[in-house]
Design a protein around this motif. Structure first.
Motif, short mmCIF file in Angstrom:
data_model
loop_
_atom_site.label_atom_id
_atom_site.label_comp_id
_atom_site.label_asym_id
_atom_site.label_seq_id
_atom_site.Cartn_x
_atom_site.Cartn_y
_atom_site.Cartn_z
N LYS A 1 0.85 -1.20 0.00
CA LYS A 1 0.00 0.00 0.00
C LYS A 1 0.87 1.24 0.00
O LYS A 1 0.60 2.21 -0.73
CB LYS A 1 -0.91 0.04 1.24
N TYR A 2 1.92 1.23 0.82
CA TYR A 2 2.84 2.36 0.91
C TYR A 2 3.52 2.63 -0.43
O TYR A 2 3.59 3.75 -0.90
CB TYR A 2 3.90 2.09 1.99
N GLU A 3 4.02 1.57 -1.05
CA GLU A 3 4.74 1.72 -2.32
C GLU A 3 3.83 2.18 -3.44
O GLU A 3 4.25 2.92 -4.33
CB GLU A 3 5.41 0.39 -2.68
N ALA A 4 2.56 1.78 -3.41
CA ALA A 4 1.65 2.08 -4.51
C ALA A 4 0.85 3.37 -4.32
O ALA A 4 0.17 3.80 -5.25
CB ALA A 4 0.67 0.91 -4.69
N ILE A 5 0.95 3.99 -3.17
CA ILE A 5 0.07 5.14 -2.90
C ILE A 5 0.33 6.30 -3.86
O ILE A 5 1.47 6.63 -4.17
CB ILE A 5 0.16 5.62 -1.43
N LYS A 6 -0.75 6.85 -4.36
CA LYS A 6 -0.74 8.03 -5.22
C LYS A 6 -1.93 8.88 -4.83
O LYS A 6 -2.98 8.36 -4.45
CB LYS A 6 -0.88 7.65 -6.70
N MET A 7 -1.78 10.19 -4.96
CA MET A 7 -2.91 11.07 -4.71
C MET A 7 -3.90 10.89 -5.86
O MET A 7 -3.53 10.89 -7.03
CB MET A 7 -2.45 12.52 -4.63
N LYS A 8 -5.17 10.71 -5.51
CA LYS A 8 -6.20 10.45 -6.52
C LYS A 8 -6.70 11.74 -7.14
O LYS A 8 -6.63 12.81 -6.51
CB LYS A 8 -7.39 9.72 -5.88
N ASP A 9 -7.22 11.66 -8.37
CA ASP A 9 -7.83 12.81 -9.02
C ASP A 9 -8.98 13.32 -8.16
O ASP A 9 -9.82 12.52 -7.72
CB ASP A 9 -8.37 12.45 -10.41
N GLY A 10 -9.02 14.61 -7.93
CA GLY A 10 -10.10 15.21 -7.16
C GLY A 10 -9.95 15.06 -5.66
O GLY A 10 -10.76 15.58 -4.90
N GLU A 11 -8.94 14.36 -5.21
CA GLU A 11 -8.72 14.17 -3.77
C GLU A 11 -8.10 15.43 -3.18
O GLU A 11 -7.20 16.02 -3.76
CB GLU A 11 -7.79 12.96 -3.55
N THR A 12 -8.57 15.82 -2.01
CA THR A 12 -7.97 16.99 -1.35
C THR A 12 -6.70 16.56 -0.64
O THR A 12 -6.49 15.36 -0.36
CB THR A 12 -8.94 17.60 -0.31
N MET A 13 -5.88 17.53 -0.32
CA MET A 13 -4.64 17.24 0.39
C MET A 13 -4.96 16.68 1.78
O MET A 13 -4.25 15.79 2.27
CB MET A 13 -3.78 18.50 0.49
N ALA A 14 -6.02 17.16 2.41
CA ALA A 14 -6.41 16.65 3.73
C ALA A 14 -6.79 15.17 3.65
O ALA A 14 -6.39 14.38 4.51
CB ALA A 14 -7.57 17.46 4.29
N ASP A 15 -7.52 14.79 2.60
CA ASP A 15 -7.90 13.39 2.42
C ASP A 15 -6.68 12.52 2.14
O ASP A 15 -6.55 11.41 2.66
CB ASP A 15 -8.92 13.23 1.29
N ALA B 1 -1.74 24.56 2.57
CA ALA B 1 -1.78 26.02 2.39
C ALA B 1 -1.67 26.37 0.90
O ALA B 1 -2.39 27.25 0.40
CB ALA B 1 -0.64 26.68 3.18
N TYR B 2 -0.80 25.69 0.20
CA TYR B 2 -0.63 25.92 -1.24
C TYR B 2 -1.91 25.55 -2.00
O TYR B 2 -2.35 26.28 -2.89
CB TYR B 2 0.57 25.10 -1.75
N GLU B 3 -2.51 24.42 -1.63
CA GLU B 3 -3.76 23.99 -2.26
C GLU B 3 -4.86 25.04 -2.04
O GLU B 3 -5.59 25.38 -2.96
CB GLU B 3 -4.19 22.65 -1.66
N PHE B 4 -4.93 25.57 -0.83
CA PHE B 4 -5.92 26.60 -0.51
C PHE B 4 -5.68 27.85 -1.35
O PHE B 4 -6.60 28.44 -1.91
CB PHE B 4 -5.88 26.94 0.98
N GLU B 5 -4.42 28.23 -1.48
CA GLU B 5 -4.05 29.41 -2.28
C GLU B 5 -4.46 29.22 -3.74
O GLU B 5 -5.00 30.13 -4.38
CB GLU B 5 -2.55 29.64 -2.18
N LEU B 6 -4.24 28.02 -4.27
CA LEU B 6 -4.63 27.74 -5.65
C LEU B 6 -6.14 27.81 -5.82
O LEU B 6 -6.63 28.30 -6.84
CB LEU B 6 -4.13 26.35 -6.08
N GLU B 7 -6.87 27.31 -4.84
CA GLU B 7 -8.34 27.36 -4.91
C GLU B 7 -8.83 28.80 -4.93
O GLU B 7 -9.71 29.15 -5.71
CB GLU B 7 -8.96 26.63 -3.72
N ILE B 8 -8.26 29.62 -4.08
CA ILE B 8 -8.64 31.04 -4.01
C ILE B 8 -8.35 31.73 -5.34
O ILE B 8 -9.18 32.46 -5.87
CB ILE B 8 -7.90 31.77 -2.86
N ARG B 9 -7.19 31.45 -5.90
CA ARG B 9 -6.82 32.07 -7.18
C ARG B 9 -7.71 31.61 -8.32
O ARG B 9 -8.01 32.38 -9.23
CB ARG B 9 -5.36 31.78 -7.52
#
Length: 154
Positions: free
Chosen positions: A39-53, A116-124
């Motif tokens: 699971k550790y080796e294969a983990i990737k952030m999913k499309d549409g997933e938030t950084m918190a998730d 914080a960066y994700e939030f900044e991108l959302e605001i922009r």
């Protein structure tokens, strides 16, 4: 659970039985560790997933690995998170690699920075830029496809 330990005569026997029930045999532990490492080796952030998730998913895997006796250095965890992010995050992760000492960076600090960066991108993305505002005020309301169609038919 009680039915499984009621025949035990001493507290030591009860404890050993509970450990066996909850943790399993050495072979079971080894299999759990193998699955957790995969699971550790294969983990990737999913499309549409938030950084918190993503933080929550990644942390759950790390906790599972730690409970099975496998630990990673902060540097390994930080680099793994950076590699698990989509390409859109490459500029941010490259900047962080160059500007920060990854040996000293804590995982929670990395995720706080990324959130914080994700939030900044959302605001922009929600607020129009000055260029967009200027373009809107100068250009008539005709859309680009309509203008192209008008040019072809003229």
């Amino acid at each position: 659970m009680f039915s499984k330990i009621k025949t035990c005569a001493t507290a030591k026997e009860i404890w050993e039985k509970l450990v066996q029930i909850c943790e399993g045999s050495d072979e079971t532990k080894e299999n759990k560790l193998t699955v957790a490492q995969q699971k550790y080796e294969a983990i990737k952030m999913k499309d549409g997933e938030t950084m918190a998730d993503f933080d929550e998913r990644f942390s759950a895997i790390i906790i599972e690995l730690n409970s099975l006796g496998k630990e990673y250095s902060n540097r390994e965890l930080v680099l793994k998170v950076m590699r698990a992010l989509p390409r859109e995050w490459d500029v941010k992760t490259m900047a962080m690699r160059e500007s920060k000492d990854l040996n000293k960076m804590e995982l929670h600090d990395l995720f706080a920075n990324l959130k914080a960066y994700e939030f900044e991108l959302e605001i922009r993305s929600e607020a129009p830029s000055e260029f967009e505002l200027e373009t809107r005020s100068e250009a008539p309301s005709t859309s680009q496809p309509t203008k192209a169609l008008a040019a072809v038919s003229a």
